[in-house]
Design an enzyme around this catalytic site. Structure first.
Site, PDB file in Angstrom:
ATOM      1  N   TYR A 140       0.786  -1.378  -0.330  1.00  0.00           N
ATOM      2  CA  TYR A 140       0.204   0.007  -0.220  1.00  0.00           C
ATOM      3  C   TYR A 140       1.076   1.516   0.164  1.00  0.00           C
ATOM      4  CZ  TYR A 140      -4.214  -2.855   1.409  1.00  0.00           C
ATOM      5  OH  TYR A 140      -4.766  -3.740   0.892  1.00  0.00           O
ATOM      6  N   LYS A 191       2.781 -15.835   1.984  1.00  0.00           N
ATOM      7  CA  LYS A 191       3.077 -15.894   0.805  1.00  0.00           C
ATOM      8  C   LYS A 191       3.720 -16.194   0.028  1.00  0.00           C
ATOM      9  CE  LYS A 191       0.211 -17.616  -3.385  1.00  0.00           C
ATOM     10  NZ  LYS A 191      -0.203 -18.505  -2.636  1.00  0.00           N
ATOM     11  N   ASP A 247      -5.519  -6.381   5.758  1.00  0.00           N
ATOM     12  CA  ASP A 247      -6.600  -6.085   5.523  1.00  0.00           C
ATOM     13  C   ASP A 247      -7.997  -6.914   5.176  1.00  0.00           C
ATOM     14  OD1 ASP A 247      -8.576  -3.617   4.543  1.00  0.00           O
ATOM     15  OD2 ASP A 247      -7.025  -3.215   2.384  1.00  0.00           O
TER      16      ASP A 247
END
Ligand code: NAD
Length: 358
Positions: A140, A191, A247
């Site tokens: 972000y 991930k 989020d």
């Protein structure tokens, strides 16, 4: 020592729900907790007066305070403004201006509300998990970012996922400390099979585990974590993850409880100072009607007492008072069920204060 709390009601139902949370704080002050409350404008209501959603004066007061209580910002009235002065910018400005890098979002399903979840009661009843989300880094905020035009004229959008070791370590420490205060199980979500950045994330979390031998650390890929959250959410105690994964997963976890009006949150800086707010928005569809559920905001006060004001007993008492009003069958419309008593924002807030008195 006097603790300063800045109250920022914001917009829409923010005004109504913070008024009830303030009643709880004032009750605690009358009982002897040394608190000083101040109010200021943020969001659309600040824009209307000052032409900016985060006036300098508000940010200065927030910096001076020991903790900030925020209602919610935003609403249709300000949706056509340019992005730089929209109410939500006030919130982002507070987060970055105060260095709030750790977002703590509990998802607790009160047994009294087990029917509110869209999942079967046996899957969710007793759910009590905490998601620790990194809030000021990751994709972000990473640079470079943008939309560029390639040589062949086609446009390409790009963002950058970036975390420094120190950023991973500081959110990791918050998560391990949180796990120490709870069930001592921490699941780090990444991930790492695809993204090098989260391979580093996993490595740093593993290294940190040596400093917290009492905490059982596990790792999970984010796609599996999303699946496990809706399959068997009670397996989790504390989860820690990046800004974007957090989020998404924290909204998923919130929905497990089925009641957006019940969930508080905390955003903390390096010294434990924080901003506390319900996870929901300003609910323009019900604003001004006196029907919004104030419990998420009142439970945000409990988080504030625990994390920033060193008053864990008062926090416990608020938790018990909320349980008591639910046991007594009081329900705002968002959590109403057959056989309960429908109440408005003010009656719910005052019932919590009455339960604290007992
Ligand atoms: P919302 O959370 O405001 O509302 C979603 C739904 O939940 C609505 O039907 C609303 O009535 C209901 N709801 C929310 N809080 C409730 C409560 N305490 N009691 C009873 N019902 C409640 O989300 P939205 O409608 O997507 O957004 C409305 C505005 O809020 C937008 O301007 C958005 O940008 C803003 N917003 C602000 C924040 C924040 O301040 N942290 C967060 C999310 C959205």
């Amino acid at each position: 020592m006097t603790r300063k709390i800045l109250v920022l009601p914001g917009d829409g139902i923010g005004q109504e729900i913070t008024a009830e949370a303030v009643k709880v704080l004032e009750h605690l002050r009358r009982e002897g907790l040394d608190l000083e409350l101040e109010q200021a404008l943020v969001g659309g209501s600040a824009y209307d007066v000052h032409g900016t959603p985060l006036p300098e004066g508000t940010l200065a007061l927030a910096r001076e305070a020991d903790a900030v209580l925020l209602g919610a910002v935003g609403g249709p009235k300000w949706e056509s403004l340019e992005i730089a002065v929209r109410p939500e910018k006030g919130l982002l400005g507070l987060r970055s201006g105060l260095g709030l890098f750790a977002n703590l979002r509990p998802a607790i399903l009160y047994p009294q509300l087990a029917g509110a979840s869209t999942l079967r009661p046996e899957v969710v009843s007793g759910l009590d998990l905490m998601i620790v989300r990194e809030l000021t880094g990751g994709i972000y905020f990473g640079q470079p970012r943008g939309v560029r035009t390639l040589d062949n004229g086609e446009r390409e959008g790009f963002n950058t996922l970036v975390y420094r070791e120190s950023e991973i370590e500081r959110i990791g420490r918050v998560a391990f400390e949180t796990a120490m205060r709870r069930g001592r199980r921490l699941c780090s979500v990444d991930k790492a099979n695809v993204l090098e950045c989260t391979e580093l994330w996993r490595e740093v979390m593993t290294r940190l585990a040596a400093d917290y031998p009492e905490v059982e650390l596990s790792h999970m890929y984010v796609d599996n974590a999303a699946m496990q959250l809706v399959r068997a959410p009670k397996q989790f105690d504390v989860m820690v993850t990046t800004n974007m994964f957090g989020d998404i997963l924290s909204d998923c976890a919130a929905q497990l409880t089925g009641s957006i009006g019940m969930l508080p949150s905390a955003s903390l800086d390096e010294n434990g100072k924080g901003m506390y707010e319900p996870i929901h928005g300003s609910a323009p569809d019900i604003a001004g009607q006196g029907v919004a559920n104030p419990l998420a905001t009142i439970l945000s006060v409990a988080m504030m007492l625990r994390h920033s004001l060193e008053a864990p007993e008062a926090a416990e008492r608020i938790g018990r008072a909320v349980e008591k009003v639910l046991d007594d069958g009081l329900r705002t419309p968002d959590i109403f069920a057959e056989g309960c008593r429908r109440v408005g924002t003010r009656e719910m807030g005052e019932a919590v204060v009455a339960a604290l008195r007992q």
